[in-house]
Motif scaffolding. Structure first.
Motif, short mmCIF file in Angstrom:
data_model
loop_
_atom_site.label_atom_id
_atom_site.label_comp_id
_atom_site.label_asym_id
_atom_site.label_seq_id
_atom_site.Cartn_x
_atom_site.Cartn_y
_atom_site.Cartn_z
N PHE A 32 0.83 -1.33 0.01
CA PHE A 32 -0.08 0.06 -0.02
C PHE A 32 0.77 1.18 -0.21
O PHE A 32 0.35 2.54 -0.16
N HIS A 33 2.05 1.22 0.30
CA HIS A 33 2.97 2.38 0.40
C HIS A 33 2.97 3.25 -0.80
O HIS A 33 3.13 4.46 -0.70
N ALA A 34 3.10 2.53 -2.10
CA ALA A 34 3.27 3.45 -3.31
C ALA A 34 2.09 4.32 -3.53
O ALA A 34 2.14 5.54 -3.67
N GLY A 35 0.86 3.70 -3.27
CA GLY A 35 -0.23 4.74 -3.28
C GLY A 35 -0.32 5.74 -2.23
O GLY A 35 -0.72 6.85 -2.58
N ILE A 36 0.02 5.23 -1.09
CA ILE A 36 -0.21 6.26 0.16
C ILE A 36 0.90 7.38 -0.17
O ILE A 36 0.60 8.50 0.00
N GLY A 38 2.62 8.24 -2.73
CA GLY A 38 2.32 8.72 -3.85
C GLY A 38 0.99 9.88 -3.89
O GLY A 38 1.53 11.02 -4.31
N GLY A 39 0.19 9.66 -3.22
CA GLY A 39 -0.87 10.62 -2.93
C GLY A 39 -0.24 11.51 -1.88
O GLY A 39 -0.76 12.95 -2.25
N ARG A 42 1.93 13.93 -4.06
CA ARG A 42 0.85 14.75 -4.97
C ARG A 42 0.32 16.02 -4.21
O ARG A 42 0.39 17.08 -4.66
N ASN A 43 -0.14 15.80 -2.93
CA ASN A 43 -0.88 16.79 -2.29
C ASN A 43 0.07 17.55 -1.83
O ASN A 43 -0.30 19.01 -1.76
#
Length: 53
Positions: A32-36, A38-39, A42-43
């Motif tokens: 799950f780290h890539a999504g967390i 990465g988001g 971006r924020n």
């Protein structure tokens, strides 16, 4: 610290698992780290860009 066009954002997180429970925890959340992260990046960069204007 550079600011403006061409500036670079770096993000680093460290986790040092201890024992079997720590390693099992790490293996269970690693996908799950890539999504967390990465988001989150971006924020952060989006907020920084919008605050420049």
């Amino acid at each position: 610290m550079p600011c403006g066009p061409g500036a670079t954002y770096h993000q680093c997180a460290l986790f040092e698992p201890h024992g079997l429970a720590g390693h099992l925890y790490w293996k269970s959340i690693a996908p799950f780290h890539a999504g967390i992260f990465g988001g989150m990046a971006r924020n952060i960069t989006g907020a920084a860009e919008s605050s420049r204007t």
